[in-house]
Design a protein around this motif. Structure first.
Motif, short mmCIF file in Angstrom:
data_model
loop_
_atom_site.label_atom_id
_atom_site.label_comp_id
_atom_site.label_asym_id
_atom_site.label_seq_id
_atom_site.Cartn_x
_atom_site.Cartn_y
_atom_site.Cartn_z
N PRO A 1 0.84 -1.20 0.00
CA PRO A 1 0.00 0.00 0.00
C PRO A 1 0.88 1.25 0.00
O PRO A 1 2.00 1.25 0.51
CB PRO A 1 -0.79 -0.11 1.32
N GLY A 2 0.38 2.33 -0.58
CA GLY A 2 1.11 3.58 -0.63
C GLY A 2 0.71 4.53 0.48
O GLY A 2 -0.11 4.22 1.35
N LYS A 3 1.29 5.73 0.45
CA LYS A 3 1.02 6.73 1.47
C LYS A 3 -0.43 7.18 1.45
O LYS A 3 -1.03 7.42 2.51
CB LYS A 3 1.94 7.94 1.26
N LEU A 4 -1.01 7.32 0.26
CA LEU A 4 -2.41 7.73 0.18
C LEU A 4 -3.32 6.74 0.89
O LEU A 4 -4.23 7.13 1.62
CB LEU A 4 -2.83 7.87 -1.28
N GLU A 5 -3.07 5.48 0.66
CA GLU A 5 -3.87 4.43 1.27
C GLU A 5 -3.68 4.42 2.78
O GLU A 5 -4.63 4.25 3.55
CB GLU A 5 -3.46 3.09 0.68
N ALA A 6 -2.45 4.61 3.23
CA ALA A 6 -2.15 4.61 4.66
C ALA A 6 -2.81 5.79 5.36
O ALA A 6 -3.11 5.72 6.55
CB ALA A 6 -0.65 4.64 4.89
N ALA A 7 -3.03 6.88 4.63
CA ALA A 7 -3.61 8.09 5.22
C ALA A 7 -5.13 8.10 5.15
O ALA A 7 -5.76 9.10 5.55
CB ALA A 7 -3.06 9.32 4.51
N ASP A 8 -5.75 7.03 4.68
CA ASP A 8 -7.21 6.99 4.57
C ASP A 8 -7.87 7.27 5.92
O ASP A 8 -7.56 6.63 6.92
CB ASP A 8 -7.65 5.60 4.07
N GLY A 9 -8.74 8.26 5.95
CA GLY A 9 -9.37 8.67 7.19
C GLY A 9 -8.55 9.65 7.99
O GLY A 9 -8.99 10.11 9.05
N GLY A 10 -7.37 10.00 7.49
CA GLY A 10 -6.48 10.91 8.22
C GLY A 10 -5.94 12.01 7.34
O GLY A 10 -6.67 12.58 6.53
N THR A 11 -4.64 12.28 7.47
CA THR A 11 -4.01 13.42 6.80
C THR A 11 -2.77 12.96 6.05
O THR A 11 -1.96 12.21 6.58
CB THR A 11 -3.61 14.49 7.83
N LEU A 12 -2.62 13.43 4.81
CA LEU A 12 -1.41 13.19 4.02
C LEU A 12 -0.66 14.50 3.91
O LEU A 12 -1.20 15.52 3.48
CB LEU A 12 -1.77 12.68 2.63
N PHE A 13 0.61 14.49 4.31
CA PHE A 13 1.45 15.68 4.27
C PHE A 13 2.50 15.53 3.17
O PHE A 13 3.37 14.67 3.25
CB PHE A 13 2.14 15.89 5.62
N LEU A 14 2.38 16.35 2.13
CA LEU A 14 3.33 16.34 1.02
C LEU A 14 4.39 17.40 1.29
O LEU A 14 4.18 18.59 1.00
CB LEU A 14 2.62 16.61 -0.30
N ASP A 15 5.50 16.99 1.86
CA ASP A 15 6.57 17.93 2.19
C ASP A 15 7.43 18.18 0.94
O ASP A 15 7.67 17.27 0.16
CB ASP A 15 7.43 17.36 3.31
N GLU A 16 7.89 19.43 0.78
CA GLU A 16 8.68 19.83 -0.39
C GLU A 16 7.96 19.45 -1.67
O GLU A 16 8.53 18.85 -2.59
CB GLU A 16 10.08 19.20 -0.34
N VAL A 17 6.68 19.81 -1.74
CA VAL A 17 5.86 19.43 -2.90
C VAL A 17 6.37 20.07 -4.19
O VAL A 17 6.11 19.57 -5.28
CB VAL A 17 4.38 19.81 -2.64
N GLY A 18 7.12 21.16 -4.07
CA GLY A 18 7.67 21.81 -5.25
C GLY A 18 8.69 20.97 -5.98
O GLY A 18 9.05 21.28 -7.13
N ASP A 19 9.19 19.91 -5.36
CA ASP A 19 10.17 19.03 -5.98
C ASP A 19 9.53 17.82 -6.66
O ASP A 19 10.25 16.97 -7.19
CB ASP A 19 11.19 18.54 -4.94
N MET A 20 8.21 17.74 -6.65
CA MET A 20 7.52 16.63 -7.30
C MET A 20 7.55 16.83 -8.82
O MET A 20 7.39 17.94 -9.31
CB MET A 20 6.07 16.56 -6.80
N SER A 21 7.78 15.75 -9.56
CA SER A 21 7.85 15.85 -11.02
C SER A 21 6.48 16.18 -11.61
O SER A 21 5.44 15.93 -10.99
CB SER A 21 8.35 14.53 -11.62
N LEU A 22 6.48 16.76 -12.82
CA LEU A 22 5.22 17.13 -13.48
C LEU A 22 4.34 15.91 -13.72
O LEU A 22 3.12 15.99 -13.58
CB LEU A 22 5.52 17.84 -14.81
N LYS A 23 4.95 14.77 -14.05
CA LYS A 23 4.18 13.56 -14.28
C LYS A 23 3.45 13.13 -13.02
O LYS A 23 2.25 12.82 -13.06
CB LYS A 23 5.11 12.44 -14.77
#
Length: 458
Positions: free
Chosen positions: A227-249
């Motif tokens: 399972p990924g982070k999104l799945e683990a955060a179900d019912g809670g909160t997902l924190f995308l730190d340094e989101v500016g470094d995420m690729s366009l894809k």
């Protein structure tokens, strides 16, 4: 609102399936049922379950064989075994293989519900216990009585009451992760998971699999489903730190998942629905990144529903004594040592220093002082050389003998630009004029030194 736990029933008797599905759904659980061990393992490739109610006697693959697969694949949920022909030996074997409980048929509805509830609660406690010390040590707490910190606390409290996305901006070391944890702790999702994904810490090809998870065989090395982070955060909160470094894809796929509240694991064929609140943080100017075509404008507006900016430490230096004492006491408890006091001169020098690394740099300095300062109190002479040499104007900070001429010149230039920009209220044109340089040249310097202008209307 957070959803209830997901439970999978594995039993080849339709009557058992119907009975348990009805009871569990009446109790608010998200219950599903399959009739074989093979179907169970297939479902687990696409969904994460909090508990599995598993019959021992199944066609082809037995319940114990399934349990062995679950143990080998590091299944994190609770497993309850049920059987109409069980034995003590079988129950002991199942328990040793990771089962939480063993229920004999025919079973009462009340006892079964209680066993499932207890197994889920026990399993949750076991998982949380692994990080209990770290969670309590990092209990969200914003220290400071300055106006900027009081305003930040008010903004976070108001934002926490909603489920809207929040974009946290500020220089490195200002406490964006701490602010995100505080938002989660004050929200109605506080009993759910707080899951963090650092987009700058992972190679581009791994971010997608970390965010969405993957199925067995999705790529070389994918020997199990995960399972990924999104799945683990179900019912809670997902924190995308340094989101500016995420690729366009990955940005495009993340935007779709956030908007539709569903996604597919890498290599998967089924959509997984989630209920997640998204918080994001960056030390970059995302509007500049959009103009440079490195960040999607639609994702920016999706994340920037509530923008919150964290002030650099140089803008609330009156909080430095409070922060220093807070870090000293916290770190002293962690190390099992008595905390050290601070002399007035030491605090004065610390307040005059500009702390380019912000609160993170201050905490690291306090940790070093706790370990290395010889006396019971921290004196000015115990401070790092750069902090010791902090006069009122900050110029002598860079006489530190450990710096090369090039490093000292760059540090002085960065401090001078930051100070002048601050005095000009973030106005880049006015700052460039005061420094006697072209505005385009100043912008290049700002990007090179990672300085966010927070530009005000000119």
């Amino acid at each position: 609102m957070p959803q209830r736990e997901r439970i999978l029933i594995v039993d080849d008797e339709k009557g058992i399936q119907t009975s348990l599905l009805g009871v569990l759904r009446d109790e608010g659980y998200r219950a599903e049922a399959v009739g074989s061990g093979e179907e169970c393992l297939e479902r687990l490739k696409e969904h994460a379950y909090d508990a599995i109610v598993l019959d021992v006697w199944l066609p082809k693959m037995s319940g114990l064989d399934v349990l062995e697969h679950l143990h080998r694949d590091s299944f994190e949920g609770a497993v309850l075994m049920i059987s109409g022909h069980g034995s003590i030996e079988m129950a002991v074997k199942a328990t040793r293989m990771g089962a939480c409980d063993f229920i004999e048929k025919p079973f009462s509805v009340e006892k079964t519900l209680l066993a499932i509830h207890n197994a889920i609660m026990h399993n949750r406690l076991v998982r949380e216990h692994r990080s209990l010390r770290r969670r309590y040590a990092a209990e969200p707490c914003l220290v400071g009585e300055s106006e900027s910190m009081q305003r930040l606390r008010r903004d976070l409290e108001r934002a926490a009451a909603s489920s809207a996305s929040v974009l946290l901006t500020g220089e490195s070391g200002t406490g964006k992760e701490l602010a995100a944890r505080l938002l989660h702790a004050q929200s109605d999702r506080k009993d759910g998971s707080f899951v963090e994904l650092n987009c700058a810490a992972l190679p581009d090809e791994l971010i997608e699999s970390e965010l969405f998870g993957y199925v067995k065989g999705a790529f070389t090395g994918a020997t199990t489903h995960k399972p990924g982070k999104l799945e683990a955060a179900d019912g809670g909160t997902l924190f995308l730190d340094e989101v500016g470094d995420m690729s366009l894809k990955t940005q495009a796929k993340a935007l779709r998942a956030i908007e539709e509240r569903r996604f597919m694991r890498v290599g998967g064929a089924r959509f997984i629905e989630v209920d997640v609140r998204v918080l994001a943080a960056t030390n970059k100017n995302l509007l500049d990144e959009i103009r440079a075509e490195r960040f999607r404008e639609d994702l920016y507006f999706r994340l920037n529903v509530i923008p919150i900016s964290l002030p650099p430490l140089r803008q609330h230096t009156q909080d430095i004594p409070l922060l220093a004492r807070h870090f000293m006491e916290t770190l002293a408890r962690e190390y099992g040592r008595p905390p050290k006091a601070f002399s007035e001169e030491a605090l004065a020098r610390m307040k005059r220093y500009r702390w380019p690394g912000n609160v993170r740099e201050l905490r690291n300095a306090i940790e070093r002082l706790l370990i290395m300062a010889p006396g019971d109190a921290v004196e000015a002479s115990d401070l790092p050389a750069a902090v010791q040499g902090s006069p009122a104007d900050g110029a002598d900070t860079f006489y530190d003998s450990n710096l090369s001429l090039r490093e000292a010149r760059a540090a002085f230039e960065k401090a001078l630009i930051s100070a002048r920009l601050e005095k000009c209220g973030g106005n880049v044109s006015l700052t460039a004029s005061r420094l006697g340089v072209e505005r385009s040249h100043l912008y290049r310097k700002l990007r090179a030194y990672g300085i966010s202008p927070n530009e005000q209307p000119e």
